[in-house]
Design a protein around this motif. Structure first.
Motif, PDB file in Angstrom:
ATOM      1  N   VAL A 111      59.043  35.014  38.240  1.00 42.90           N
ATOM      2  CA  VAL A 111      60.115  34.479  37.401  1.00 42.90           C
ATOM      3  C   VAL A 111      60.329  35.457  36.251  1.00 42.90           C
ATOM      4  N   LEU A 112      61.526  36.017  36.170  1.00 45.22           N
ATOM      5  CA  LEU A 112      61.798  37.062  35.185  1.00 45.22           C
ATOM      6  C   LEU A 112      62.355  36.523  33.881  1.00 45.22           C
ATOM      7  N   LYS A 113      63.079  35.401  33.935  1.00 47.42           N
ATOM      8  CA  LYS A 113      63.683  34.783  32.758  1.00 47.42           C
ATOM      9  C   LYS A 113      63.330  33.300  32.758  1.00 47.42           C
ATOM     10  N   HIS A 114      63.259  32.711  31.554  1.00 46.56           N
ATOM     11  CA  HIS A 114      62.888  31.292  31.476  1.00 46.56           C
ATOM     12  C   HIS A 114      63.857  30.410  32.271  1.00 46.56           C
ATOM     13  N   GLU A 116      65.320  31.000  34.940  1.00 39.70           N
ATOM     14  CA  GLU A 116      65.187  31.142  36.386  1.00 39.70           C
ATOM     15  C   GLU A 116      64.230  30.129  37.000  1.00 39.70           C
ATOM     16  N   ARG A 117      63.259  29.654  36.191  1.00 31.77           N
ATOM     17  CA  ARG A 117      62.227  28.810  36.786  1.00 31.77           C
ATOM     18  C   ARG A 117      62.784  27.545  37.426  1.00 31.77           C
ATOM     19  N   PRO A 118      63.629  26.761  36.742  1.00 31.32           N
ATOM     20  CA  PRO A 118      64.151  25.571  37.419  1.00 31.32           C
ATOM     21  C   PRO A 118      65.058  25.911  38.604  1.00 31.32           C
ATOM     22  N   TYR A 119      65.821  27.009  38.473  1.00 27.16           N
ATOM     23  CA  TYR A 119      66.740  27.394  39.548  1.00 27.16           C
ATOM     24  C   TYR A 119      65.973  27.842  40.793  1.00 27.16           C
ATOM     25  N   VAL A 120      65.028  28.775  40.606  1.00 22.92           N
ATOM     26  CA  VAL A 120      64.239  29.277  41.730  1.00 22.92           C
ATOM     27  C   VAL A 120      63.327  28.171  42.265  1.00 22.92           C
ATOM     28  N   GLY A 121      62.748  27.386  41.339  1.00 25.41           N
ATOM     29  CA  GLY A 121      61.871  26.299  41.748  1.00 25.41           C
ATOM     30  C   GLY A 121      62.578  25.288  42.626  1.00 25.41           C
ATOM     31  N   PHE A 156      47.302  38.019  40.927  1.00 23.90           N
ATOM     32  CA  PHE A 156      47.718  39.400  41.210  1.00 23.90           C
ATOM     33  C   PHE A 156      47.465  40.237  39.957  1.00 23.90           C
ATOM     34  N   PRO A 157      46.209  40.643  39.730  1.00 24.72           N
ATOM     35  CA  PRO A 157      45.849  41.358  38.498  1.00 24.72           C
ATOM     36  C   PRO A 157      46.616  42.654  38.272  1.00 24.72           C
ATOM     37  N   ASP A 158      47.046  43.307  39.336  1.00 26.22           N
ATOM     38  CA  ASP A 158      47.735  44.591  39.173  1.00 26.22           C
ATOM     39  C   ASP A 158      49.238  44.462  38.982  1.00 26.22           C
ATOM     40  N   LEU A 159      49.730  43.259  38.747  1.00 26.74           N
ATOM     41  CA  LEU A 159      51.127  43.106  38.359  1.00 26.74           C
ATOM     42  C   LEU A 159      51.235  43.477  36.886  1.00 26.74           C
ATOM     43  N   SER A 160      52.180  44.320  36.539  1.00 27.12           N
ATOM     44  CA  SER A 160      52.292  44.767  35.149  1.00 27.12           C
ATOM     45  C   SER A 160      52.589  43.598  34.228  1.00 27.12           C
ATOM     46  N   ASP A 161      52.139  43.714  33.011  1.00 27.99           N
ATOM     47  CA  ASP A 161      52.193  42.600  32.066  1.00 27.99           C
ATOM     48  C   ASP A 161      53.619  42.150  31.779  1.00 27.99           C
ATOM     49  N   ASP A 162      54.550  43.096  31.806  1.00 28.12           N
ATOM     50  CA  ASP A 162      55.936  42.755  31.472  1.00 28.12           C
ATOM     51  C   ASP A 162      56.804  42.509  32.703  1.00 28.12           C
ATOM     52  N   ALA A 163      56.175  42.383  33.870  1.00 24.65           N
ATOM     53  CA  ALA A 163      56.949  42.241  35.104  1.00 24.65           C
ATOM     54  C   ALA A 163      57.513  40.841  35.293  1.00 24.65           C
ATOM     55  N   ALA A 164      56.852  39.824  34.740  1.00 26.64           N
ATOM     56  CA  ALA A 164      57.302  38.447  34.961  1.00 26.64           C
ATOM     57  C   ALA A 164      56.722  37.526  33.899  1.00 26.64           C
ATOM     58  N   LEU A 165      57.398  36.405  33.680  1.00 26.41           N
ATOM     59  CA  LEU A 165      56.928  35.379  32.748  1.00 26.41           C
ATOM     60  C   LEU A 165      56.031  34.360  33.438  1.00 26.41           C
ATOM     61  N   GLY A 166      56.016  34.403  34.730  1.00 27.01           N
ATOM     62  CA  GLY A 166      55.248  33.473  35.550  1.00 27.01           C
ATOM     63  C   GLY A 166      55.710  33.659  36.983  1.00 27.01           C
ATOM     64  N   ALA A 167      55.397  32.719  37.836  1.00 26.03           N
ATOM     65  CA  ALA A 167      55.786  32.868  39.234  1.00 26.03           C
ATOM     66  C   ALA A 167      55.772  31.520  39.928  1.00 26.03           C
ATOM     67  N   ILE A 168      56.369  31.491  41.101  1.00 30.76           N
ATOM     68  CA  ILE A 168      56.276  30.336  41.995  1.00 30.76           C
ATOM     69  C   ILE A 168      55.566  30.807  43.262  1.00 30.76           C
ATOM     70  N   LYS A 169      54.498  30.106  43.575  1.00 31.01           N
ATOM     71  CA  LYS A 169      53.711  30.452  44.763  1.00 31.01           C
ATOM     72  C   LYS A 169      54.182  29.582  45.930  1.00 31.01           C
ATOM     73  N   TYR A 170      54.579  30.248  47.002  1.00 33.12           N
ATOM     74  CA  TYR A 170      55.001  29.524  48.193  1.00 33.12           C
ATOM     75  C   TYR A 170      54.374  30.196  49.414  1.00 33.12           C
ATOM     76  N   TRP A 171      54.611  29.634  50.598  1.00 32.71           N
ATOM     77  CA  TRP A 171      53.933  30.108  51.803  1.00 32.71           C
ATOM     78  C   TRP A 171      54.935  30.441  52.900  1.00 32.71           C
ATOM     79  N   ASP A 172      54.687  31.538  53.559  1.00 26.26           N
ATOM     80  CA  ASP A 172      55.344  31.882  54.817  1.00 26.26           C
ATOM     81  C   ASP A 172      54.252  32.345  55.776  1.00 26.26           C
TER      82      ASP A 172
END
Length: 580
Positions: A111-114, A116-121, A156-172
């Motif tokens: 999630v890159l912007k605040h 985005e979370r409800p929209y992507v979620g 994902f420790p190697d994700l850069s600190d400024d790459a995202a504000l958070g994330a949504i974990k899903y499965w494929d």
């Protein structure tokens, strides 16, 4: 014991295809679509043959992103039925048809912007709902979860600190695409389908009424040509669709363009992370996929106008993928980290069809059509929905007869699926008996499922097969032996490209293991020293040419570098028939 397809059964299949009885269905193309069609037709009780001009899965179906997924991007297009269809097929593969081959994989959608979370979620929640609707035996995947920035970096420790504000974990899910194709072909053979690789269509024959009634095919191993009579011929040749249709001498047909996508392979320890990533780029979607001992990163999406037999990754392609991966990685990767690459061609179905085509089934993903009576063509689609595509193709070819011979492939497990849980319960004993690691047993179960018993039978007769390859220890000697005894290996490259993944998962592309692999195959297939040396030389030359192509910048330069080396069983140029 499971069905073996071998050089001998290949010859027997060609003999049977060209006998006076003829076929109900002749399938042209041995990728996942053609393999699925052969299985569908054979399980309807139809006398079925399938030919492939190269090795099984040698085209697009061994060069994909190796994902079995619903297609999140179609939610943005509001194509809910298509997503539901793909998710239904994904879950059917995981739970019933191929639980050994298709494995759940968690992904993070950053999630890159605040806002985005409800929209992507909401979109991913809908993805979960569509996977649940109509599912049999419950959900195959966990539900999605929202992750904070702290939880994201833990996953994902190697994700850069400024790459995202958070994330949504899903499965494929993921799959070894070439193994899936080979397993479908072998399953089709177990139900009576006649299967012959390295067999090229050179002519479509017609009856006096102008209906396609069979084909002339050339055995590329011997040069012999045979005439095969068939009530229905189905063209499932992907990026070769129009070339195949041209043999019918008609202006009708499907239009397909090729788009190139490449992937790079990076050692697993090079990037710290336990889950996959999905990212949007300006040209395509970027996946960072955890795969066994390494990461698969891709892809690109560029028009391709060169020889469809040998797409390769150029330096520009590789740099593009590295650049976009590094945009989100805290510890950037470089060319020195790339141990392998592959390039594949997507057969993109073009809007509309040529005049004279009778189109029966059109979706956003695939189309089935009849360029001329007796010939059915299918193009487009994706790996996940191969079974639906196969059903549509056979239904259309049969016409009204399909009502009395409906498809049953949703209830046909692939070889290795039946008895999988019972074999899994024996893993501890296998580890103790042979000193195999848990990772090795998991690897074997993932590749063979309950058919692991066939490997065990070979080891009982030849105990040294239980040992790993000296210079490619992720594979057992038994796996090479099994490829030669059960999986219609005709050349050494068949083993390195499609029976294993050695062509791209170790830095030397299997060169170091070549002597040992060649010795095992030669012992099974009866190769003499001259044949062994020719096969090894062909593989090394192919690898050198691919490496040279990867140092070029354009597809034109890459093609020139790759085509500097001849194929070991080259395809023949086709002569289009005159339009009737």
């Amino acid at each position: 014991m499971t069905t073996a397809i071998t050089p001998a059964t290949r010859t027997e299949a060609l003999d049977a295809m060209s006998d006076d009885a003829g076929l109900d269905v002749l399938v042209i193309g041995g990728g996942i679509t053609g393999a699925g069609i052969a299985l569908d037709a054979a399980t309807r009780g139809l006398r079925t043959g399938i030919i492939e001009a190269q090795d099984w899965a040698s085209g697009t179906s061994s060069r994909s992103s190796k994902l079995v997924h619903g297609g999140l991007r179609y939610l943005q297009m509001l194509d809910f039925s298509l997503v539901h269809e793909a998710l239904t097929e994904r879950d059917l593969l995981i739970k019933e048809i191929a639980p050994h081959l298709v494995k759940p994989v968690p992904f993070l959608y950053p999630v890159l912007k605040h806002w985005e979370r409800p929209y992507v979620g909401a979109g991913i929640a809908l993805y979960d709902v569509l996977a649940t609707i109509g599912s049999r035996k419950g959900r195959a995947m966990p539900l999605h979860r929202h992750l904070s920035k702290k939880a994201l970096h833990k996953a994902f420790p190697d994700l850069s600190d400024d790459a995202a504000l958070g994330a949504i974990k899903y499965w494929d899910a993921s799959v070894d695409d070439a193994r899936l194709v080979l397993t479908v072909v072998r399953t089709a053979a177990s139900y009576g389908a006649l299967a012959a690789s390295r067999t090229q269509l050179v002519e479509l024959t017609k009856s006096g009424l102008g209906r396609v009634d069979g084909a002339v095919v050339r055995d590329l191993e011997t040069g012999e040509e045979r005439t095969v009579k068939a009530t229905h011929v189905i063209n499932a040749t992907g990026v070769w669709t129009e070339e195949t249709e041209s043999l019918a001498g008609t202006d009708g047909g499907l239009k397909v363009l090729a788009s190139k996508g490449i992937h790079i392979v990076v050692p697993r320890e090079r990037i710290r992370g336990e889950v996959g990533l999905i990212l949007q780029t300006e040209k395509s979607v970027l996946f960072v996929i955890p795969w066994s001992r390494y990461w698969v990163i891709g892809t690109t999406d560029t028009p391709y106008e060169q020889d469809p037999v040998h797409p390769v990754a150029t330096a520009a392609d590789i740099d593009y993928v590295i650049e976009h991966a590094n945009a989100v990685l805290a510890d950037p990767i470089g060319r020195e980290d790339v141990i392998g690459t592959w390039a594949g061609l997507r057969p993109l179905l073009q809007p509309g069809t040529k005049d004279g085509t009778s189109s029966a089934k059109v979706s956003r993903e695939h189309t089935v059509a009849s360029p001329t009576p007796g010939l059915t063509a299918i193009a487009g689609g994706k790996l996940t929905t191969y079974r639906v595509m196969a059903k549509d193709a056979v239904d259309f070819a049969l016409g009204d007869r399909a009502r009395s011979l409906p498809s049953i492939t949703e209830r046909i497990p692939l070889i290795g699926a039946v008895g999988l849980q019972a074999v899994k319960r024996q893993t501890g004993r296998l580890e103790r008996r042979f000193g195999w690691s848990t990772a090795m047993v998991d690897h074997l179960l993932h590749r063979y499922g309950s058919a692991l018993r066939d490997l065990m039978a070979a080891i009982e007769e030849q105990p040294d097969l239980a040992k790993p390859l000296e210079h490619a220890p992720a594979y057992l000697r038994a796996e090479i032996h099994f490829a030669a005894t059960h999986e219609q290996v005709l050349h050494l490259e068949d083993v390195l490209l499609h029976r294993t993944r050695l062509s791209y998962e170790i830095a030397d592309a299997g060169r170091g293991a070549l002597d040992e692999i060649a010795a095992i195959v030669a012992d099974v297939l009866g190769w003499d020293d001259a044949k062994v040396e020719a096969e090894k030389a062909s593989w090394i030359a192919r690898c050198d040419a691919t490496d040279a192509a990867a140092r070029t910048t354009t597809d034109e330069e890459a093609e020139e570098a790759r085509l500097a080396v001849a194929d070991i069983a080259p395809m023949q140029p086709l002569q289009p028939a005159a339009a009737s």
